[in-house]
Design an enzyme around this catalytic site. Structure first.
Site, PDB file in Angstrom:
ATOM      1  NE  ARG B 118      33.000  57.014  56.037  1.00 29.66           N
ATOM      2  CZ  ARG B 118      32.269  58.056  56.418  1.00 29.66           C
ATOM      3  NH1 ARG B 118      30.956  57.994  56.382  1.00 29.66           N
ATOM      4  NH2 ARG B 118      32.879  59.147  56.843  1.00 29.66           N
ATOM      5  CE  LYS B 140      42.202  38.439  45.226  1.00 30.94           C
ATOM      6  NZ  LYS B 140      43.504  37.960  44.735  1.00 30.94           N
ATOM      7  CD  GLU B 182      42.861  34.125  34.997  1.00 32.93           C
ATOM      8  OE1 GLU B 182      42.763  33.282  35.924  1.00 32.93           O
ATOM      9  OE2 GLU B 182      43.673  35.076  35.044  1.00 32.93           O
ATOM     10  CE  LYS B 224      37.666  34.730  41.412  1.00 35.29           C
ATOM     11  NZ  LYS B 224      38.316  35.790  40.648  1.00 35.29           N
ATOM     12  CD  GLU B 234      44.857  36.209  47.513  1.00 31.80           C
ATOM     13  OE1 GLU B 234      43.973  36.599  46.745  1.00 31.80           O
ATOM     14  OE2 GLU B 234      46.070  36.332  47.298  1.00 31.80           O
ATOM     15  NE  ARG B 238      39.785  35.645  46.148  1.00 31.28           N
ATOM     16  CZ  ARG B 238      38.776  36.490  46.042  1.00 31.28           C
ATOM     17  NH1 ARG B 238      37.970  36.686  47.065  1.00 31.28           N
ATOM     18  NH2 ARG B 238      38.576  37.162  44.928  1.00 31.28           N
ATOM     19  CG  ASN B 242      46.658  34.951  43.082  1.00 28.08           C
ATOM     20  OD1 ASN B 242      45.849  35.544  42.370  1.00 28.08           O
ATOM     21  ND2 ASN B 242      46.775  35.190  44.380  1.00 28.08           N
ATOM     22  CG  HIS B 245      47.426  35.347  38.412  1.00 27.49           C
ATOM     23  ND1 HIS B 245      47.085  34.103  37.923  1.00 27.49           N
ATOM     24  CD2 HIS B 245      46.393  36.164  38.090  1.00 27.49           C
ATOM     25  CE1 HIS B 245      45.895  34.163  37.355  1.00 27.49           C
ATOM     26  NE2 HIS B 245      45.448  35.396  37.438  1.00 27.49           N
ATOM     27  CG  HIS B 249      50.603  40.224  38.708  1.00 27.72           C
ATOM     28  ND1 HIS B 249      50.160  40.149  40.007  1.00 27.72           N
ATOM     29  CD2 HIS B 249      49.498  40.126  37.929  1.00 27.72           C
ATOM     30  CE1 HIS B 249      48.836  40.006  40.016  1.00 27.72           C
ATOM     31  NE2 HIS B 249      48.421  39.986  38.757  1.00 27.72           N
ATOM     32  CG  HIS B 262      45.449  39.479  33.635  1.00 28.84           C
ATOM     33  ND1 HIS B 262      46.466  39.607  34.561  1.00 28.84           N
ATOM     34  CD2 HIS B 262      44.567  38.597  34.174  1.00 28.84           C
ATOM     35  CE1 HIS B 262      46.201  38.847  35.614  1.00 28.84           C
ATOM     36  NE2 HIS B 262      45.052  38.219  35.401  1.00 28.84           N
TER      37      HIS B 262
END
Lengths: 359, 359
Positions: B118, B140, B182, B224, B234, B238, B242, B245, B249, B262
């Site tokens: 956990r 993330k 990026e 960032k 997000e 935030r 993206n 993106h 994606h 990527h």
């Protein structure tokens, strides 16, 4: 209806306890952000309550996910079924998961909610006594690993806990006893008056008499909520909720998950913790006997399985999460109603306790 | 050495950027609580840097876990290898995971840290330009699902990010370009001056000249960190990170993960976002051309794969996380240096943009 709050700042949430709550939309609607809802349940609970809850949520886009029943399925493969269903139905980040079932369903659904698209909302609707007083409150979620219980998981709080006491009417007696194990635990670790109340009402509780059971659930949730609010991520105090659990986990692991019910293993495990506390001289023989009598009166085992040797316990407890840098910390009792977390106990007394388990 | 902080109250952490940090124990020791450390890396990075980092951490109980390289392995089965190793070596809740590698290693190691018992501590040691300026900062973490990238994961912050710029010397040129995608993004969404600086230093950057690359990484991490500090999970702002993106994606999913890097997909995706912004009349043809020129100068593709039709994009973007209740929200530019997140754009302009991708 009883209502109390788990106080965790911006992650606070209400617990509602009462009869017929499954039929009341107002118990759910305030905690559902979008239009998509996914009810996760198992093939034991689904025939009993899935249709009813689905009817209550009429107007939402409801996706049912029915998983196989039991601790043996509390693993990644089953969890994956939830993700697969959510993705196939294109549930987005505003979906709300509802865990309808016992502790296994609650733990898996909570963990699925913690991980799906990096976290979506979820509501706990525990239908067993054990999950109502224990796992549905406090945000511990997760799955088992072949090497240990709950080894993979997250601390992730629900938006609400809805406890419909009517759902206990379909619960086998053995599971009622398993739930009572955790209820007794709250008395042992933190509330001697509640312990006395439990002694006076044990027959009513085993008979699921409405007023008694509602009160027992409410007081249990209250104690758990206090402890969790003080220590959400188990840095210290929260570990007292594990009274009997280190021993109990070893019993479950040894027997194979699902053979002994979790609450049954905790029952026998609490007796072992009591015995070690007695050997330490922290509680006397009369208090020990009083606690064991109450545990037995709840219909719980008060001894580890006959075939478990001290070495079985040592081996299985070494991978327990309570092992910090090689120190086995245990929850013991300073006196009835007051628990302590400590690695400062006599190692021979522990060994004697582990050996006494095997008769 | 540059040092900055991601400001997230009790989850704040430092980012250190400089030459030779892998050899400096003081970069790591303050962030390791216990004696157990697990270095997670892949079979490309392990031969280059694993021994060096292990030597730096002499004195700790170091468990190396070497995973197969690539996005194709960013899945549950690979993640499970980390859990298996940790449990076999009996790592407890005070263990610290160290992600030594690119974005895939960072995402998986972070998610493993989020879930193991956990939640345990972890440190990001990104070795690729892309991960240094993007995935190692902001918390993330996650793995892919056959139905979509990063569908299973957690927001989980590291204790520290240690960026050794020397590790870029072994990076293929194609991956340098992917990282620059990026870096350019940060200029486009939030800092027109940085964009101009990038135009002036693109040759130096592609040549990995030390001063230029350190400055570019530091400014990227700074932007960032600001955005993440303002919106950790997000909820709003935030999402500007993206830019490109959602389109990217779709390109990655269509080509099969790992075919396009990527950063390459983001490069082409940013051009599509720029094009839609131009069709909206928000940026003019000159600004559009300026941005596309910079992206091309970084050695990045500026068009989607020729075989991708508009329908491919529509289909693949519908399961993207940016879909909220059926509304496809996109990150577009109001002007160079200022991003906006909106579903309020002309649907025909989007369709024209998607169609233009296939040439």
């Amino acid at each position: 209806m009883h209502r109390l709050t788990v106080d965790l700042a911006d992650r606070s949430y209400p617990i509602s306890i009462g009869k017929g709550l499954l039929d009341q939309l107002e118990q759910f609607a305030p905690y559902i952000a979008g239009r998509q809802v996914c009810i996760v349940t198992d093939d034991t609970v689904a025939p009993l309550y899935l249709e009813r809850l689905t009817r209550t949520l009429d107007g939402y886009q409801v996706l049912p996910v029915v998983l196989p029943t039991g601790e043996a399925y509390k693993n990644w493969a089953t969890l994956q079924q939830i993700f697969d269903a959510l993705l196939a139905a294109r549930h987005d980040r505003r979906t709300t998961l509802i865990a309808l079932g016992g502790g296994v369903i609650g733990d898996m659904t909570g963990f699925a909610a913690a991980c799906y698209q990096r976290g979506v909302d979820f509501i706990q609707v525990p239908t067993t006594l054990l999950s109502q007083v224990d796992s549905s409150v406090g945000g511990k979620t997760g799955i088992n690993h072949p090497a240990g219980k709950n080894m993979i998981g997250a601390f992730y709080q629900p938006k609400a806990v809805v406890i419909d006491t009517d759902s206990l009417s379909t619960l086998p007696q053995r599971e009622v006893s398993a739930g009572l194990a955790e209820i007794i635990k709250y008395g042992l670790i933190r509330d001697i008056e509640f312990l006395a109340w439990l002694e006076a009402h044990m027959v009513a509780l085993r008979g699921l008499e409405s007023e008694a059971i509602t009160q027992a659930i409410a007081r249990s949730c209250e104690i758990k909520a206090e402890v969790v609010a003080a220590d959400e991520r188990e840095g210290g105090l929260r570990a007292i909720l594990n009274l009997g659990h280190t021993f109990g986990h070893a019993i479950e692991a040894h027997q194979g998950y699902g053979q002994w019910l979790h609450g049954e293993a905790v029952g026998a495990g609490m007796v072992m913790a009591l015995e070690l506390s007695r050997r330490q001289g922290w509680i006397d023989a009369a208090d020990f006997q009083r606690a064991v009598t109450l545990i037995a009166a709840a219909g719980l085992p008060v001894q580890a399985p006959a075939q478990m040797a001290a070495e079985d316990f040592s081996r299985l407890m070494a991978v327990d999460k309570k092992v910090l840098d090689g120190q086995l910390r245990l929850v013991l009792l300073q006196r009835l109603g007051e628990a302590v977390i400590t690695a400062d106990y006599d190692k021979d007394a522990l060994l004697a306790t582990l050996s006494a388990g095997a008769k």
